[in-house]
Design an enzyme around this catalytic site. Structure first.
Site, mmCIF file in Angstrom:
data_model
loop_
_atom_site.group_PDB
_atom_site.id
_atom_site.type_symbol
_atom_site.label_atom_id
_atom_site.label_comp_id
_atom_site.label_asym_id
_atom_site.label_seq_id
_atom_site.Cartn_x
_atom_site.Cartn_y
_atom_site.Cartn_z
ATOM 1 N N CYS A 159 7.032 -21.121 43.025
ATOM 2 C CA CYS A 159 6.041 -20.166 43.530
ATOM 3 C C CYS A 159 4.977 -20.821 44.395
ATOM 4 C CB CYS A 159 5.411 -19.384 42.379
ATOM 5 S SG CYS A 159 4.265 -20.318 41.328
ATOM 6 N N ASP A 160 4.682 -22.103 44.193
ATOM 7 C CA ASP A 160 3.695 -22.803 45.009
ATOM 8 C C ASP A 160 4.022 -22.718 46.494
ATOM 9 O OD1 ASP A 160 4.204 -23.761 42.417
ATOM 10 O OD2 ASP A 160 3.259 -25.689 42.786
ATOM 11 N N ALA A 161 5.333 -22.659 46.781
ATOM 12 C CA ALA A 161 5.779 -22.641 48.176
ATOM 13 C C ALA A 161 5.188 -21.475 48.950
ATOM 14 C CB ALA A 161 7.307 -22.572 48.227
#
Length: 376
Positions: A159-161
């Site tokens: 999800c950081d992407a």
């Protein structure tokens, strides 16, 4: 008579405690805008004097930090922030990091693109490395588009992407006036959404390991709830604010991003702790019973942005933002360092008053940049 006197004293103490508690709450709920810019400058000056990065000066940690510096300049027009961005760009020779298949490695380009679009000096920024990266990342085959790796079966499998690449892509699409970049971004964003977004909780799992399948082997918190990492969801919600800030109002898929933003904001609002911060584990605050700055900074930034841009109701969210910012300022030491930042990771872990990272400073600057814009 003595019992009556004691009763009066007890009542007086209760009233006094109530007044003190009320004053404390009122102080937490007030915003002193005169302190925001000085706090932001001190934070940036300290961070510039204490450079740190995980892999290289062009990596995601610096990308997140300089995104904060960029937004700080946008909000204040203070030349000290602009000078820091220029110095960084020259030092990095305007390069991305080396993995063109990895979203983290283009986050630094957010600051490059800001300079290109907001300074009058021609040929200062060399955007060729960014352009080359985006072309390969979005339109050419790479090892995370083949589906051979079960964990990394999509391009943006963590999800950081969604903070690292999409805001850069939207900025680049605006610069080039080319909607094909927005369409490519939406394609990969939707893959991540479908894999990691929990529609019951309105939160993102950090990656496939934390997605619940209904099996006994699913990773759980000790209280039996799902693991939702504060900074991971901060990356997403903060990234959404950056995306929507630049995405054209008439872009065909914009309603999807607005709806997702509002869903997540509603959930995040409900999870703020009494001290104004959010804990590292969103559904199990008792695991590490203290606030954490990087997730809280991104949440405060996003909620403030939502108010400032009409997606969130000011009457409903302004107290959360003020409490968030006031709590963030309390985590800043006198020398400017921003503490209580969880170190690099992928799940909830503890922090303390002197744990810091550059992305924590970036989140602090992002929050300040939007809180500053709140209308009285």
């Amino acid at each position: 008579m003595r019992k009556l006197t004691l009763l009066k004293i007890e009542i007086l103490l209760i009233v006094l405690l109530g007044v003190l508690s009320s004053n404390k709450t009122n102080a937490q709920d007030k915003l002193d805008k005169s302190t925001i810019v000085p706090s932001m400058i001190k934070a940036m000056e300290w961070q510039e004097q204490h450079p740190i990065f995980a892999i290289a000066p062009t990596d995601w940690t610096n990308g997140a930090y300089y995104t904060g510096v960029t937004r700080a300049h946008q909000a204040t027009q203070n030349q000290i922030f602009l000078a820091a961005i220029k110095t960084m760009g020259y030092r990095n020779e305007w390069k991305t990091y080396i993995r063109d298949y990895h979203a983290d490695d283009v986050a630094i380009s957010y600051a490059y693109l800001y300079l290109e679009m907001n300074t009058n000096r021609k040929n200062m920024v060399n955007l060729e490395p960014t352009e080359s990266f985006l072309q390969k990342h979005l339109f050419e085959d790479n090892q995370w588009k083949t589906g051979e790796d079960k964990e990394k079966s999509i391009l943006w499998w963590w999800c950081d992407a969604l903070f690292m690449a999409p805001p850069v892509i939207v900025e680049y699409a605006k610069l080039k006036n080319d909607e094909s970049y927005l369409d490519a971004m939406h394609k990969y964003y939707l893959e991540t959404y479908n894999l990691l977004y929990d529609k019951k909780e309105n939160l993102f799992a950090r990656d496939n390991r934390f997605v619940w399948t209904g099996k006994e082997t699913d990773i759980k918190e000790e209280n039996g709830k799902k693991v939702f990492w504060s900074r991971g969801n901060g990356w997403v919600l903060g990234g959404l604010a950056l995306i929507l800030d630049t995405m054209p109002k008439d872009y065909k898929y914009r309603p999807f991003y607005e709806q997702l933003f509002k869903e997540m904001a509603t959930k995040i609002k409900s999870l703020q702790q009494a001290d104004g911060l959010w804990t590292t584990s969103l559904l199990y605050p008792e695991s590490y019973a203290h606030g954490e700055v990087s997730g809280s900074g991104f949440f405060t930034f996003a909620l403030a942005w939502g108010i400032n841009n009409g997606l969130l109701n000011k009457d409903e969210y302004s107290l959360n933002v003020m409490r968030g910012w006031n709590a963030l300022q309390k985590c800043q030491l006198e020398n400017g360092m921003v503490g209580w930042v969880q170190n690099i990771g992928f799940d909830p872990r503890p922090a303390d008053f002197d744990s810091w990272q550059n992305y924590g400073t970036g989140a602090f600057l992002l929050a300040g940049s939007e809180v500053l814009k709140l209308k009285d």
